[in-house]
Scaffold this motif. Structure first.
Motif, PDB file in Angstrom:
ATOM      1  N   SER A 131       0.814  -1.212   0.000  1.00  0.00           N
ATOM      2  CA  SER A 131       0.000   0.000   0.000  1.00  0.00           C
ATOM      3  C   SER A 131       0.849   1.264   0.000  1.00  0.00           C
ATOM      4  CB  SER A 131      -0.921  -0.001   1.218  1.00  0.00           C
ATOM      5  OG  SER A 131      -1.531   1.251   1.397  1.00  0.00           O
ATOM      6  N   ASP A 132       1.982   1.200   0.671  1.00  0.00           N
ATOM      7  CA  ASP A 132       2.854   2.378   0.761  1.00  0.00           C
ATOM      8  C   ASP A 132       3.797   2.517  -0.421  1.00  0.00           C
ATOM      9  OD1 ASP A 132       1.659   2.936   3.185  1.00  0.00           O
ATOM     10  OD2 ASP A 132       3.200   1.912   4.363  1.00  0.00           O
ATOM     11  N   ARG A 133       3.666   1.618  -1.420  1.00  0.00           N
ATOM     12  CA  ARG A 133       4.624   1.615  -2.527  1.00  0.00           C
ATOM     13  C   ARG A 133       3.969   1.578  -3.907  1.00  0.00           C
ATOM     14  NH1 ARG A 133       6.618  -0.381   1.933  1.00  0.00           N
ATOM     15  NH2 ARG A 133       8.847  -0.105   2.429  1.00  0.00           N
ATOM     16  N   MET A 134       2.652   1.724  -3.986  1.00  0.00           N
ATOM     17  CA  MET A 134       1.982   1.701  -5.285  1.00  0.00           C
ATOM     18  C   MET A 134       0.669   2.471  -5.194  1.00  0.00           C
ATOM     19  SD  MET A 134       0.556  -2.273  -5.316  1.00  0.00           S
ATOM     20  CE  MET A 134      -0.368  -2.051  -6.837  1.00  0.00           C
ATOM     21  N   ASP A 135       0.058   2.697  -6.346  1.00  0.00           N
ATOM     22  CA  ASP A 135      -1.233   3.379  -6.405  1.00  0.00           C
ATOM     23  C   ASP A 135      -2.249   2.565  -5.593  1.00  0.00           C
ATOM     24  OD1 ASP A 135      -3.627   4.592  -6.981  1.00  0.00           O
ATOM     25  OD2 ASP A 135      -3.437   4.454  -9.163  1.00  0.00           O
ATOM     26  N   ARG A 136      -2.793   3.168  -4.559  1.00  0.00           N
ATOM     27  CA  ARG A 136      -3.693   2.430  -3.673  1.00  0.00           C
ATOM     28  C   ARG A 136      -4.962   1.980  -4.393  1.00  0.00           C
ATOM     29  NH1 ARG A 136      -2.092   5.959   1.259  1.00  0.00           N
ATOM     30  NH2 ARG A 136      -0.701   4.509   2.326  1.00  0.00           N
ATOM     31  N   HIS A 171      -6.556   5.427   1.731  1.00  0.00           N
ATOM     32  CA  HIS A 171      -6.854   6.094   0.459  1.00  0.00           C
ATOM     33  C   HIS A 171      -7.659   7.368   0.702  1.00  0.00           C
ATOM     34  CE1 HIS A 171      -8.180   6.734  -3.669  1.00  0.00           C
ATOM     35  NE2 HIS A 171      -9.424   6.760  -3.224  1.00  0.00           N
ATOM     36  N   THR A 198       1.745  10.112  -0.561  1.00  0.00           N
ATOM     37  CA  THR A 198       0.661   9.463   0.178  1.00  0.00           C
ATOM     38  C   THR A 198       1.103   9.175   1.611  1.00  0.00           C
ATOM     39  OG1 THR A 198       1.374   7.253  -0.540  1.00  0.00           O
ATOM     40  CG2 THR A 198      -0.257   8.402  -1.901  1.00  0.00           C
ATOM     41  N   VAL A 253       3.162   8.311  -5.205  1.00  0.00           N
ATOM     42  CA  VAL A 253       3.344   7.437  -4.042  1.00  0.00           C
ATOM     43  C   VAL A 253       4.080   8.135  -2.911  1.00  0.00           C
ATOM     44  CG1 VAL A 253       4.414   5.290  -3.242  1.00  0.00           C
ATOM     45  CG2 VAL A 253       3.252   5.359  -5.464  1.00  0.00           C
ATOM     46  N   ASP A 254       5.063   8.960  -3.247  1.00  0.00           N
ATOM     47  CA  ASP A 254       5.841   9.615  -2.197  1.00  0.00           C
ATOM     48  C   ASP A 254       5.064  10.726  -1.494  1.00  0.00           C
ATOM     49  OD1 ASP A 254       5.766  11.342  -4.303  1.00  0.00           O
ATOM     50  OD2 ASP A 254       7.919  11.714  -4.392  1.00  0.00           O
ATOM     51  N   ASP A 310      -5.572  10.217   1.933  1.00  0.00           N
ATOM     52  CA  ASP A 310      -4.726  10.844   0.912  1.00  0.00           C
ATOM     53  C   ASP A 310      -5.370  12.093   0.323  1.00  0.00           C
ATOM     54  OD1 ASP A 310      -2.791   8.918   1.247  1.00  0.00           O
ATOM     55  OD2 ASP A 310      -3.496   7.658  -0.403  1.00  0.00           O
TER      56      ASP A 310
END
Length: 425
Positions: free
Chosen positions: A257-262, A311, A387, A384-385, A314
């Motif tokens: 979740s912390d490394r891609m489009d949620r 999400h 979020t 991502v950076d 964000d």
């Protein structure tokens, strides 16, 4: 972690015992209802009633605490929970069980609100995230442990109901005897549902659908097992598999979740859960496949709760995140009330029978996947950076726990901003 355990071990122990009692009574009622000859539709009303009470309790408990204090609310609700659990085998009537489940849901919600505010007070900025993670693990572990305890007595008798009542009664002793200061209680004024929907349509729609998925698991899985002809041992393992999957897969999915489009991850996780549900519906005659399906359904659907909240965050300003928690829990609660009712209708003999349990979960998760895909076409993804970090949460938590999770997310985001400012200075 050690500091959290030393300051909150009594609270965590008490909540663990409480969750064992709660998980035990849910499974017991599902099996006992089949023994008493209740129809699937009647059992769906019984199981849905818990979420009616839970939703009401989450709204009214804060005011009760403000008026009479934590300790009195805690003790009063405990006595009602214990009494209702004894009442179930004495009054084997669907209407009595519905009323009992409303009371149980209301009381558990109030207990969670009280305990979670105590937990927040016992933690500090450095360990609040660890405390919340431990609390969530204890909740799921309690429900899993309850399934083993389910085998101790005969569900057709009184013994197991008495055990559940005793566990609930005992659970309050370490909490009330060890916690002397009662924390100041305050909740944030909730954001309106219209504002929430405008901020994050996927978060709102997803949490509503997910409420139906979770309540079907929590309320109707034992009913399914009894109707499908599973033995008591098989029902116990089957119900536990949902929550074991939730615990095992929560953190791997959080890492992604912390490394891609949620939104893409929500789509993939929802679709995976729908496939697992269809597998259970089509091949559930084989117990091993049934267990694998339950593991992945629980492992996909429960982390979705944290994913959807992350999400939503964000798209919220930091000052709005705590205000959004009450609305998010309310939306999820509405879906949870509807879940068992629709599931019970589908499981009726005139409709799909027991496979209807898996069908409703598959349909809800499929709709969530489709809606996530649609939302990806309506708004550009946040880098991502930029979020926030996903905090582990389960649908069993009250608005207070969600507010704590929001505070953890805000603190983490502010720390990242300060770190970035120091690097550029």
């Amino acid at each position: 972690m050690i500091q959290v355990l030393s300051s909150a071990w009594a609270l965590l122990l008490g909540m663990g015992l409480l969750m064992v009692g709660n998980g035990l009574q849910g499974t017991l009622l599902g099996v006992r209802g089949e023994i008493e000859g209740f129809s699937t539709l009647q059992m769906s009303f019984v199981m849905s009633a818990y979420f009616v009470g839970f939703l009401g309790g989450s709204r009214l408990a804060p005011e009760m605490i403000r008026r009479v204090g934590h300790v009195r609310v805690f003790a009063a609700l405990a006595s009602f929970i214990s009494a209702v659990m004894i009442m179930y085998p004495m009054m084997t009537n669907p209407i009595a069980w519905v009323l009992g489940r409303v009371i149980i849901g209301f009381c558990f919600s109030g207990v969670y609100v009280t305990a979670e505010s105590w937990l927040n007070n016992a933690a500090n900025n450095e360990n609040r995230g660890q405390a919340l993670s431990l609390y969530m693990i204890v909740q799921m572990s309690g429900i899993i442990g309850a399934q083993a305890l389910f085998l101790v007595g005969d569900p057709a008798g009184y013994e197991t109901f008495v055990i559940a009542s005793i566990l609930v009664s005992v659970s309050f002793a370490p909490i009330l005897l060890s916690i002397s200061p009662t924390p100041a209680f305050d909740t944030t004024k909730p954001m309106t549902l219209r504002e929430l929907m405008n901020k994050s349509p996927l978060g709102c729609v997803g949490l509503f659908l997910l409420g139906g998925v979770f309540s079907a698991q929590f309320g109707m899985s034992a009913v399914y097992g009894a109707q499908a002809g599973l033995s008591l041992v098989e029902i116990s393992i089957f119900v536990a598999a949902f929550y074991i999957g939730a615990v095992v897969l929560q953190y791997p999915l959080g890492w992604f979740s912390d490394r891609m489009d949620r939104r893409l991850l929500i789509l993939l996780v929802s679709a995976s859960g729908a496939v697992a549900s269809l597998s259970g519906m089509l091949y559930g005659v084989t117990f091993e496949i049934l267990l694998v399906s339950a593991f992945f359904i629980g492992g996909m659907s429960n982390p979705l709760y944290s994913l959807l909240i992350a999400h939503t965050n964000d798209f919220l300003d930091h000052e709005d995140m705590a205000a959004a928690s009450g609305g998010l829990v309310f939306i999820n609660g509405l879906g949870a009330i509807a879940g068992p009712l629709i599931t019970g209708w589908l499981m009726g003999k005139a409709v799909f029978g027991p496979p209807g349990f898996f069908l409703i979960i598959a349909v809800l998760l499929f709709f969530l996947a489709v809606y996530a895909a649609y939302r990806m076409t309506q708004r550009a993804a946040i880098p991502v950076d930029e979020t926030g970090t996903m905090s582990p949460m389960y649908p069993t938590a009250s608005p207070v726990a969600l507010e704590v999770a929001q505070e953890v997310a805000i603190e983490a985001a502010e720390a990242e901003v300060e770190e970035a400012a120091q690097e550029t200075a």
